[in-house]
Design an enzyme around this catalytic site. Structure first.
Site, PDB file in Angstrom:
ATOM      1  N   HIS A  62       8.173  -7.422  -0.764  1.00  0.00           N
ATOM      2  CA  HIS A  62       7.772  -6.769   0.544  1.00  0.00           C
ATOM      3  C   HIS A  62       8.634  -7.135   1.294  1.00  0.00           C
ATOM      4  CE1 HIS A  62       4.372  -5.443  -1.432  1.00  0.00           C
ATOM      5  NE2 HIS A  62       3.663  -6.191  -1.831  1.00  0.00           N
TER       6      HIS A  62
ATOM      7  N   ARG B 216       5.966   5.289   2.081  1.00  0.00           N
ATOM      8  CA  ARG B 216       5.075   6.320   1.899  1.00  0.00           C
ATOM      9  C   ARG B 216       3.825   6.919   3.719  1.00  0.00           C
ATOM     10  NH1 ARG B 216      -1.431   4.709  -0.533  1.00  0.00           N
ATOM     11  NH2 ARG B 216      -1.957   7.165  -0.753  1.00  0.00           N
TER      12      ARG B 216
ATOM     13  N   THR C 154       3.239   0.082  -4.740  1.00  0.00           N
ATOM     14  CA  THR C 154       4.059  -0.507  -5.025  1.00  0.00           C
ATOM     15  C   THR C 154       3.726  -0.958  -6.587  1.00  0.00           C
ATOM     16  OG1 THR C 154       3.741  -1.771  -3.291  1.00  0.00           O
ATOM     17  CG2 THR C 154       5.183  -3.286  -5.305  1.00  0.00           C
TER      18      THR C 154
ATOM     19  N   GLY D 229      -5.416   6.958  -4.813  1.00  0.00           N
ATOM     20  CA  GLY D 229      -4.336   7.445  -5.150  1.00  0.00           C
ATOM     21  C   GLY D 229      -3.430   8.647  -4.524  1.00  0.00           C
TER      22      GLY D 229
ATOM     23  N   SER E  91      -4.983   3.306   3.311  1.00  0.00           N
ATOM     24  CA  SER E  91      -5.181   2.506   2.263  1.00  0.00           C
ATOM     25  C   SER E  91      -5.213   0.858   2.332  1.00  0.00           C
ATOM     26  CB  SER E  91      -4.098   2.371   0.933  1.00  0.00           C
ATOM     27  OG  SER E  91      -3.498   1.820   0.431  1.00  0.00           O
TER      28      SER E  91
ATOM     29  N   LYS F 211       0.970  -1.431   0.026  1.00  0.00           N
ATOM     30  CA  LYS F 211       0.113  -0.234  -0.050  1.00  0.00           C
ATOM     31  C   LYS F 211       0.830   1.018  -0.041  1.00  0.00           C
ATOM     32  CE  LYS F 211      -2.081  -2.296  -1.160  1.00  0.00           C
ATOM     33  NZ  LYS F 211      -3.235  -2.799  -2.168  1.00  0.00           N
TER      34      LYS F 211
ATOM     35  N   ARG G 100      -7.573   3.199  -6.665  1.00  0.00           N
ATOM     36  CA  ARG G 100      -8.387   3.598  -5.228  1.00  0.00           C
ATOM     37  C   ARG G 100      -8.510   5.279  -5.402  1.00  0.00           C
ATOM     38  NH1 ARG G 100      -9.487   5.113   0.233  1.00  0.00           N
ATOM     39  NH2 ARG G 100      -7.371   5.352   0.543  1.00  0.00           N
TER      40      ARG G 100
HETATM   41  P1  A3P Z   1      -4.717   4.363  -2.273  1.00  0.00           P
HETATM   42  O1  A3P Z   1      -5.586   3.040  -1.497  1.00  0.00           O
HETATM   43  O2  A3P Z   1      -4.662   5.614  -0.927  1.00  0.00           O
HETATM   44  O3  A3P Z   1      -5.593   5.055  -3.147  1.00  0.00           O
HETATM   45  P2  A3P Z   1      -0.064  -1.203  -3.868  1.00  0.00           P
HETATM   46  O4  A3P Z   1       0.440  -0.400  -5.201  1.00  0.00           O
HETATM   47  O5  A3P Z   1       1.319  -1.185  -2.657  1.00  0.00           O
HETATM   48  O6  A3P Z   1      -0.945  -2.024  -3.210  1.00  0.00           O
HETATM   49  O7  A3P Z   1      -0.501   0.646  -3.078  1.00  0.00           O
HETATM   50  C1  A3P Z   1      -2.523   0.819  -3.552  1.00  0.00           C
HETATM   51  C2  A3P Z   1      -1.999   2.387  -2.942  1.00  0.00           C
HETATM   52  O8  A3P Z   1      -1.256   3.170  -4.360  1.00  0.00           O
HETATM   53  C3  A3P Z   1      -3.350   3.107  -2.811  1.00  0.00           C
HETATM   54  O9  A3P Z   1      -3.712   4.199  -2.400  1.00  0.00           O
HETATM   55  C4  A3P Z   1      -3.347   3.645  -5.216  1.00  0.00           C
HETATM   56  O10 A3P Z   1      -4.859   4.155  -5.060  1.00  0.00           O
HETATM   57  C5  A3P Z   1      -2.603   4.082  -5.019  1.00  0.00           C
HETATM   58  N1  A3P Z   1      -1.797   3.492  -6.794  1.00  0.00           N
HETATM   59  C6  A3P Z   1      -1.856   3.052  -7.325  1.00  0.00           C
HETATM   60  N2  A3P Z   1      -1.276   2.897  -8.526  1.00  0.00           N
HETATM   61  C7  A3P Z   1      -1.651   4.758  -8.638  1.00  0.00           C
HETATM   62  C8  A3P Z   1      -1.093   5.743  -9.753  1.00  0.00           C
HETATM   63  N3  A3P Z   1      -0.633   5.140 -11.229  1.00  0.00           N
HETATM   64  N4  A3P Z   1      -0.697   7.222  -9.271  1.00  0.00           N
HETATM   65  C9  A3P Z   1      -0.452   7.160  -7.772  1.00  0.00           C
HETATM   66  N5  A3P Z   1      -1.340   5.717  -6.989  1.00  0.00           N
HETATM   67  C10 A3P Z   1      -1.550   5.900  -7.395  1.00  0.00           C
END
Ligand code: A3P
Length: 332
Positions: free
Chosen positions: A136, A159, A68, A298, A167, A65, A296
């Site tokens: 991870h 983050r 990644t 972002g 998240s 979250k 979600r």
């Molecule tokens: P939020 O839940 O705060 O929106 P991971 O990839 O580590 O699982 O992290 C997911 C988080 O990264 C989510 O945050 C998601 O919305 C955000 N995210 C995914 N793609 C993104 C992008 N292209 N730009 C910015 N944030 C992104």
């Protein structure tokens, strides 16, 4: 890459480890100073022992979250731009999930659940150099693997822990199809208390960050430390830094043609969300998760939706206290 000599050994080791309650329904295993989702423990240990890193590899490391999926897309687009122009309408990132293009290393060792042998997806034909892989796992676990020794490049993305928790809480609600039996988050105040006690997948979050931070200070040419908040603020600048760090800086001509901007546009939330594989696909072996749940909002500071200012102050104080002496701070 080395083959795992019987995952059963690792399953046995994993099941002998102590457990604790996780943030979702699934328990965590405690190994060293960290806690791991129980179903990933054996494959993580197998990966540690069997993966043979190459100096040309690029390993992306994150807490779940922390962004990644975005990092995977950006690094893939940057490192493979000579094979796939970022404005190509048939770019792999427009056909596949970033998680398919940049696999988590431990998933390659879930051999008892996979039809293909662990090594096959890491061969030259499948993955030309530089191989881009993700973990991870905390740095101390990689240190016991061939990754540290190989001196390959590691990109760590962290983050604000408050946004990580919020998240994650949304993710475990949204991600798992009911049939997977994987998810179910406790009410947010309970998840908050657990998180303050250090409970999170691959956590405690502060130790995870501090280990990679320390390594990035000691070996800045090999370990890059990025922050999601900075990536959001200056994505083009960060992409240029990434290209330099990876040894493939943008040329003057590429900059003039707007290639860094094209990479950013390709990997933007809206563009990624529109890709069929990211909308409808699923991710994971055994327990599957909907790819759509990786995209979600972002946003920076979305914690405000679920946390009171008092809760935020409490978590900030814990994180700063735990990071004291490390030289790292999460206060902007
Ligand atoms: P939020 O839940 O705060 O929106 P991971 O990839 O580590 O699982 O992290 C997911 C988080 O990264 C989510 O945050 C998601 O919305 C955000 N995210 C995914 N793609 C993104 C992008 N292209 N730009 C910015 N944030 C992104």
């Amino acid at each position: 890459m080395g083959e795992v000599d019987g995952l059963a050994t690792y399953e046995a080791l994993a099941s002998s480890l102590p457990t604790c309650r996780g943030l979702g329904r699934a328990p965590y295993r405690i190994y060293g100073n960290f806690m791991y989702p129980a179903h990933l423990m054996a494959s993580t240990l197998a990966m540690r022992d069997a993966f043979v890193a190459r100096p040309t590899d690029v390993v992306l490391a994150t807490m779940p979250k922390s962004g990644t999926t975005w990092l995977k897309a950006l690094v893939f687009a940057v490192a493979r731009r000579n094979h796939h122009a970022p404005d190509d309408a048939r770019h792999p990132l427009l056909c596949f999930s970033p998680h398919d293009l940049v696999p988590f290393l431990h998933t390659l060792y879930e051999s008892h659940r996979r039809p293909d042998p662990p090594s096959s997806r890491l061969e030259e034909e499948e993955m030309p150099p530089p191989r881009i892989l993700a973990v991870h796992a905390p740095f101390s676990l990689l240190q016991a693997s061939s990754v540290a020794e190989s001196r390959c490049r590691i990109v760590y993305l962290c983050r604000d822990p408050k946004d990580v928790l919020v998240s994650f809480w949304h993710y475990i609600h949204k991600a798992a199809p009911p049939s997977s039996g994987a998810a179910c988050s406790p009410p947010f105040p309970d998840a908050f208390e657990l998180f303050c006690d250090g409970v999170s997948p691959f956590g405690p979050v502060w130790d995870h960050m501090a280990e990679y931070w320390k390594e990035s200070v000691a070996r800045p040419e090999e370990v890059m430390f990025l922050r999601y908040e900075h990536l959001k603020k200056d994505t083009v600048g960060s992409v240029k830094q990434l290209a330099e760090f990876l040894g493939c800086p943008f040329t003057v001509d590429e900059v003039a043609r707007g290639v860094p901007e094209a990479v950013v546009a390709l990997c933007s939330m809206d563009r990624m969300r529109s890709v069929k594989a990211n909308r409808d696909g699923e991710h994971g072996v055994g327990w599957t998760f909907k790819n759509s749940a990786f995209f979600r909002k972002g946003e920076v500071g979305d914690w405000k939706e679920l946390m009171t200012p008092e809760m935020a102050r409490r978590i900030d104080a814990i994180v700063e206290e735990k990071l004291r002496g490390s030289g790292l701070s999460m206060i902007p």
